[in-house]
Design an enzyme around this catalytic site. Structure first.
Site, short mmCIF file in Angstrom:
data_model
loop_
_atom_site.label_atom_id
_atom_site.label_comp_id
_atom_site.label_asym_id
_atom_site.label_seq_id
_atom_site.Cartn_x
_atom_site.Cartn_y
_atom_site.Cartn_z
N CYS A 2 0.84 -1.19 0.00
CA CYS A 2 0.00 0.00 0.00
C CYS A 2 0.89 1.25 0.00
O CYS A 2 1.90 1.31 0.68
CB CYS A 2 -0.94 0.10 1.19
SG CYS A 2 -2.09 -1.27 1.31
N ARG A 27 4.13 -0.23 -4.63
CA ARG A 27 3.81 -0.75 -3.30
C ARG A 27 2.49 -1.51 -3.27
O ARG A 27 2.19 -2.21 -2.30
CB ARG A 27 3.74 0.39 -2.29
CG ARG A 27 5.02 1.17 -2.18
CD ARG A 27 4.88 2.21 -1.12
NE ARG A 27 4.68 1.60 0.17
CZ ARG A 27 5.64 1.17 0.96
NH1 ARG A 27 6.88 1.30 0.59
NH2 ARG A 27 5.37 0.63 2.13
N TRP A 75 -2.89 -2.71 -1.67
CA TRP A 75 -2.58 -4.13 -1.85
C TRP A 75 -3.45 -4.83 -0.81
O TRP A 75 -3.21 -4.72 0.39
CB TRP A 75 -1.10 -4.39 -1.61
CG TRP A 75 -0.67 -5.78 -1.94
CD1 TRP A 75 -0.21 -6.24 -3.13
CD2 TRP A 75 -0.65 -6.92 -1.07
NE1 TRP A 75 0.07 -7.58 -3.06
CE2 TRP A 75 -0.18 -8.02 -1.80
CE3 TRP A 75 -1.01 -7.12 0.28
CZ2 TRP A 75 -0.05 -9.30 -1.26
CZ3 TRP A 75 -0.87 -8.39 0.83
CH2 TRP A 75 -0.39 -9.46 0.05
N ASN A 101 -1.93 1.81 5.91
CA ASN A 101 -1.11 0.69 5.43
C ASN A 101 -0.77 -0.15 6.65
O ASN A 101 -0.29 0.39 7.65
CB ASN A 101 0.16 1.25 4.78
CG ASN A 101 1.15 0.17 4.43
OD1 ASN A 101 0.79 -0.99 4.28
ND2 ASN A 101 2.41 0.55 4.29
N GLY A 102 -1.07 -1.44 6.59
CA GLY A 102 -0.80 -2.31 7.74
C GLY A 102 -2.01 -3.19 8.02
O GLY A 102 -2.87 -3.35 7.15
N GLU A 485 17.52 -17.58 -7.46
CA GLU A 485 17.18 -16.20 -7.79
C GLU A 485 16.70 -16.09 -9.26
O GLU A 485 15.74 -15.37 -9.54
CB GLU A 485 18.39 -15.30 -7.52
CG GLU A 485 18.23 -13.84 -7.93
CD GLU A 485 17.09 -13.12 -7.25
OE1 GLU A 485 16.46 -13.66 -6.33
OE2 GLU A 485 16.79 -11.99 -7.69
N LYS A 489 13.04 -14.72 -10.28
CA LYS A 489 12.87 -13.57 -11.18
C LYS A 489 11.87 -13.90 -12.27
O LYS A 489 10.97 -13.13 -12.57
CB LYS A 489 14.20 -13.22 -11.82
CG LYS A 489 15.06 -12.09 -11.55
CD LYS A 489 14.80 -10.94 -10.71
CE LYS A 489 13.95 -11.07 -9.50
NZ LYS A 489 14.52 -10.66 -8.23
N GLU A 492 8.25 -14.54 -11.01
CA GLU A 492 7.71 -13.33 -10.40
C GLU A 492 7.15 -12.37 -11.45
O GLU A 492 6.05 -11.85 -11.31
CB GLU A 492 8.85 -12.67 -9.62
CG GLU A 492 8.48 -11.42 -8.89
CD GLU A 492 9.69 -10.81 -8.17
OE1 GLU A 492 10.84 -11.13 -8.52
OE2 GLU A 492 9.47 -10.02 -7.26
N HIS A 509 17.43 -36.49 -7.11
CA HIS A 509 16.67 -36.91 -5.93
C HIS A 509 15.19 -36.60 -6.08
O HIS A 509 14.47 -36.52 -5.09
CB HIS A 509 17.25 -36.26 -4.67
CG HIS A 509 18.67 -36.65 -4.43
ND1 HIS A 509 19.01 -37.87 -3.89
CD2 HIS A 509 19.83 -36.02 -4.73
CE1 HIS A 509 20.33 -37.97 -3.83
NE2 HIS A 509 20.86 -36.87 -4.35
N LYS A 608 5.99 -4.32 -3.70
CA LYS A 608 7.43 -4.17 -3.53
C LYS A 608 7.86 -4.40 -2.09
O LYS A 608 8.86 -5.04 -1.82
CB LYS A 608 7.82 -2.76 -3.97
CG LYS A 608 9.29 -2.44 -3.85
CD LYS A 608 10.07 -3.13 -4.93
CE LYS A 608 11.55 -2.89 -4.84
NZ LYS A 608 12.28 -3.92 -5.59
#
Ligand code: M6R
Length: 613
Positions: A2, A27, A75, A101-102, A485, A489, A492, A509, A608
């Site tokens: 947010c 955000r 968000w 926000n929260g 990573e 990427k 995402e 395995h 983000k």
């Protein structure tokens, strides 16, 4: 998550706050809204979707301007992304508007008390209780007291801004475990979730601590505690400039940030690495902190997502070169695993934003258990930067794209600085090896610049595989985290693809059972101590007709016959190879996502900065 903006000043407020909000869209972007105090009272407009939907609605049907407003990009946590659930939320009579926000953890309990008192709710959010709580207290006391009173009732996290019809020249704001800063301009002032929002208007920032309350007028902030005790704090000037928060001709922030990496790594090294004297140093506080570590020190690195992958690289670096035992934990797991912490433990948080809820909570827990704390962080004045005993800022500049790129390579660079500093102090490495690594670090920006020259080749390979829907990424030792990573990427920013990263030796395995003709496997196989082992793993995949895309070092003629597609990067010490390999991995994800028409800078469901647990 947010984005919050509040503004009071003489500029046309609608345009000003929307411009600032656009810079915070990373955000959260499932809905957006604005509340402006104008001649008609508080006028609210909300739209589902990105900020552009709100902007378009205002373009078609303008809101009358004013000089004070709050706005928000959401968000969703509580309640679907609908117009009713979008912020700002108002009280029963629309005399107050709140952006938040929260998470208000006790909202259900507060809501039922307020419903019993006759308050009417319009949304399913936790946030709306704040507006009604303030309304309730304001029946009996001035607004500033009512705001403080309401805040004291909230459990959980909040960054909140309040606009009142009866206060045309002041906004109110406060924070607890969610970010909120104050920007101080010329006869104007802002609340914002993050610095990029206000760049271009001012670089003077007042960082807020938890449980502080701000009354914001055009002349600046007035800070108090939750009990109304006056606090004094000067504004600091941030170094970031407005260009850092613009695309500057690139189609996406992600591509711009990928290209910034030679410069951002240089910034991480700046003032710390003296190439002429072959010397490393840190600011006084950090140096003292490092110099006082016990000979029996143990490190626990905690982080989330990409920062966790940087931490895994750090584990290889630190254990190999300093012999300090290192554990690396996901912050969301560390909090609940009952780690044994003590005076000889340093908990190292790695975080771009400095606001990630689990990382922050882990640091607070570590402190409560008597451990020392250090953070590798990009954002000055962030909650984690202020919570720890010592700081190593990455100085990578604002990272706007949701997918972390330059922050990652700067985090690894900071870990390399830390490793080589401690290795020298503890005399753990043969001097010639230390010098080789030092020189490699000094030349890292150059190596990354050369790695960027792979762009055209990577784009072509990405074009070949863009229609695949499943990928494996494999690597060993220092490049096992590179595999994790690279896969993160891709999945995402290209949500039509599933990608999984594995340690190459783990393939047999289990995961190898999926390999069939043409299944793409990205191997990170630069020159290294485990090169031959990786070649064997490549052959295992080829034997099952998988398609091997191989990232290898320049000057490796033998690799060609093992690769279906080859990308070559500059040859470095293995120690630095995750940084150099990150470049084609990031570019590959970018171009595959682009070929699939994905929303690269703002992928669905992500934000983000993850400020909720
Ligand atoms: O701000 P932080 O570094 O603490 O954020 C941690 C993760 O949320 C972040 O790295 C996330 O995984 C990135 N979007 C990945 O690109």
């Amino acid at each position: 998550m947010c984005g919050i903006v509040g503004y009071v000043g003489k500029a046309p407020v609608v345009e000003t706050v929307l411009e600032a909000l656009r810079r915070l869209e990373y955000r959260g972007y499932d809905s957006a809204g604005i509340a402006v105090l104008n001649g008609r009272g508080i006028e609210v407009r909300k739209r589902v979707g990105k900020i552009e939907a709100l902007v378009e609605s205002i373009r078609r049907q303008p809101i009358r301007d004013g000089h004070i407003a709050v706005c928000h990009s959401r968000w969703a946590t509580h309640g679907e992304p609908t117009e009713a659930n979008a912020h700002p939320h108002t009280d029963c009579k629309q005399t107050l508007a709140v952006v938040h926000n929260g998470i208000v953890e006790n909202y259900a309990e507060l809501k039922s008390q307020l419903l019993a008192k006759g308050h009417r709710f319009r949304s399913q959010t936790d946030t709306e209780v704040i507006a009604h709580l303030v309304e309730e207290y304001a029946k009996r006391e001035p607004l500033d007291c009512a705001f403080r009173h309401a805040l004291k009732e909230l459990r959980g996290s909040y960054a909140v801004c309040l606009l009142s019809k009866h206060e045309p020249h002041r906004l109110f704001g406060a924070k607890n475990s969610s970010p909120l800063i104050v920007g101080v301009g010329k006869r104007e002032a802002f609340f914002a979730s993050d610095v990029p929002a206000i760049l271009g208007r001012t670089r003077r920032v007042v960082y807020l601590n938890d449980h502080e309350v701000v009354e914001l007028s055009a002349s600046g902030p007035r800070l108090t505690t939750l009990d109304g005790k006056r606090l004094h704090r000067k504004a600091t000037t941030v170094a970031w400039d407005v260009a850092a928060a613009r695309k500057e001709g690139y189609p996406h922030f992600m591509l711009k940030e990928i290209h910034e990496q030679p410069a951002t790594i240089e910034q991480t090294l700046f003032n710390r690495l003296d190439a002429g004297k072959r010397r490393l140093t840190f600011d006084r506080r950090t140096k003292q902190f490092l110099d006082r570590l016990s000979p029996n020190e143990k490190f626990i690195v905690i982080a989330c997502g990409t920062a966790y992958h940087a931490g895994l690289v750090g584990e290889y670096m630190l254990e190999e070169c300093t012999r300090i035992p290192v554990d690396v934990d996901l912050a969301s797991e560390f909090r609940y695993r009952g780690a044994q912490l003590g005076r000889d433990t340093t908990v190292i948080a790695i975080t771009q934003s400095g606001e990630t809820a689990d990382t922050l909570a882990s640091i607070q827990m570590a402190k409560a258990h008597g451990a020392k704390t250090l953070a590798i962080c990009n954002v000055m004045g962030s909650s984690i930067a202020r919570a720890v005993d010592a700081m190593l800022y990455t100085h990578a500049g604002p990272e706007i794209a949701v997918a972390s790129t330059k922050a990652y390579t700067s985090q690894i660079t900071a870990l390399a600085l830390l490793t080589l500093y401690l290795a020298k102090r503890r005399a753990c490495l043969p001097p010639a090896q230390w010098r080789r690594l030092f020189d490699g670090l000094a030349k890292l920006p150059e190596a990354v610049q050369r790695a960027l020259e792979t762009e055209r080749a990577v784009k072509a390979v990405a074009g070949e595989y863009a229609r695949a829907r499943n990928f494996y990424y494999l690597g060993r030792r220092y490049n096992y985290p590179s595999a994790l990573e690279g896969a993160l990427k891709l999945k995402e920013i290209c949500p039509v693809i599933h990608a999984e990263g594995y340690a190459a030796g783990e393939m047999k395995h289990g995961p190898i059972s999926l390999i069939r003709k043409g299944w793409p496997v990205m191997f990170v196989a630069p020159h290294s101590s485990v090169y031959e082992k990786v070649i064997s793993n490549i052959e295992e995949v080829r034997a099952r007709k998988g398609a091997c895309i191989v990232i290898a070092s320049e000057g490796d003629p033998a690799i060609k016959r093992h690769a279906d597609s080859l990308i070559t990067i500059p040859r470095t010490e293995e120690f630095f190879s995750p940084v150099v390999a990150a470049i084609p991995l990031q570019l590959f994800a970018y171009y595959v996502a682009d070929a699939n028409g994905c929303d690269i800078d703002q992928p669905p469901n992500l934000a983000k900065s993850v400020t909720v647990e």
